[in-house]
Design an enzyme around this catalytic site. Sequence first.
Site, short mmCIF file in Angstrom:
data_model
loop_
_atom_site.label_atom_id
_atom_site.label_comp_id
_atom_site.label_asym_id
_atom_site.label_seq_id
_atom_site.Cartn_x
_atom_site.Cartn_y
_atom_site.Cartn_z
N CYS A 148 -13.28 -1.46 -14.31
CA CYS A 148 -12.56 -0.94 -13.39
C CYS A 148 -12.47 0.80 -13.99
CB CYS A 148 -11.16 -1.33 -12.95
SG CYS A 148 -10.17 -2.09 -14.48
N HIS A 428 -5.54 -2.73 -15.46
CA HIS A 428 -6.25 -2.32 -14.52
C HIS A 428 -6.44 -1.00 -13.95
CE1 HIS A 428 -8.85 -3.16 -11.01
NE2 HIS A 428 -7.90 -3.39 -10.02
#
Length: 478
Positions: A148, A428
Amino acid sequence: MAPITSLLPKFISLSMLMSSYMASLSPTVKVLHPSLSTVSVKWQKETFPGIEIDTSQPPVVFKTQLYTLTGVPPERQKIMVKGGILKDDADWSTLGVKDGQKLMMIGTADEIVKAPEKGPVFVEDLPEEEQVVALGHSAGLYNLGNTCYMNSTLQCLHSVPELKSALLSYSDNVRGNGVDQASHNLTVATRNTFGELDQSVRPVAPLLFLQTLRKKYPQFAQQQNNVYMQQDAEECWTQLVYTLSQTLTSETSEPPAGQMKELFGIDLVSRVHCAESGEESLERESVYSLKCHISHDVNHLHEGLKHGLKSELEKASPSLGRTALYTREYLTVQFVRFFWKRESNQKAKILRKVDYPLELDVYDFCSDELKQKLQAPRQMLRDAENAKFGLKAQGKASSSKENEKQLTGIYDLIAVLTHKGRSADSGHYVGWVKQDDGKWIEFDDDNPSIRKEEEILKLSGGGDWHMAYICLYKARVI
Ligand SMILES: *[C@@H]1O[C@H](CO)[C@@H](O)[C@H](O)[C@H]1NC(C)=O
Ligand SMILES: *[C@@H]1O[C@H](CO)[C@@H](O)[C@H](O)[C@H]1NC(C)=O
């Protein structure tokens, strides 16, 4: 003694300054900021020394700091203070927490293998023995969890049309002078990925891009227990922009000008003054992003930038002079949210809330010369805006060439890369990108969703939500 001028760091090392600055938070900082106390916290068998409490912030902020250290979510933390258990909204001044005090916390860390309500659990956040199990269970997890940093970088940079067209004219076959094969491959892969993103409504798997990125920068291929590790998005952003700056040169101009520099370059000019000798010199430097330094008195982007451009250098010498800025079309601001913690060998996160505006005016940071240049276009911009509200123009219409757009020093936010989690190498990353029609889209994995402008401003940190790590601003021209 060596003259001070030769000891001066160049501006590019601002983030290194940050780490030494954080590591050695000196007593003077405490004097300047009485709202800061440093405590240690005992939790289970561990003691975490040197945790700063910003007493101008409610205790819930302190709890999120502890969350990043221990993994115990704020709502499950029980911290003993005078008068019982620390409440989220208590007033520090009544609690009598003293500098150097040892606090005790009770609470259990997040249960790791709970089913995620929404969004993936990241392999690298799991204890080692569970990483393997997780892999066996769901292949999607591995794919999702560990790239990510790259996805969000690509999504944000993809929002720059000028970059897309520069890439489109990049040829597969022609490799510029002094450009290595790996950089060339990465540039081609970036071009192709952008192309796919434009053509497809379905998610794209940027596999080839990932492979070429790892070829060029092997650090992104680091593994732990045969699993690719999460990486720092800012490093990915910086390396990619750097590579493109080497490859995307317009051959037509002489000397070949870098297209990336025209788009993203920021020239810094520092007036360096040596108090001892009276010597003065100008140091010039070109960078691709500005750093916003988060310290205890920074609540707003503007202040953080000022810190970056001024006070860090003033630390080296009180009479150092000042720095001014020349900017181009896009302005990248990085929030220096991570600093290296020697004890834990980890990039630790600064959670402090720092607001950033949808519209950033960098006029104050500009050199006098540049300020002069900006005056006419700024007046034109004001007139144009007033005209919208039916007011008469103040300044006279500019005589400058009709079609040449001029910079105004005002920048509009067009993309935000955020981070959620405990350290730069885990958690994330998500990209939030403004569309042509003014809507914002959150690109979280393969699942884009529409967001409101207010939601974008809420990514400013201070809690456990996604927080801005890199902001991309676009120049407003007239
Ligand atoms: C670059 O790409 C070509 C073609 O895909 C490949 O054969 C070559 O090994 C790559 N080189 C590097 C250094 O990545
Ligand atoms: C990266 O983006 C692609 C395309 O949007 C998506 O399929 C994939 O799940 C994303 N991965 C991560 C880790 O965000």
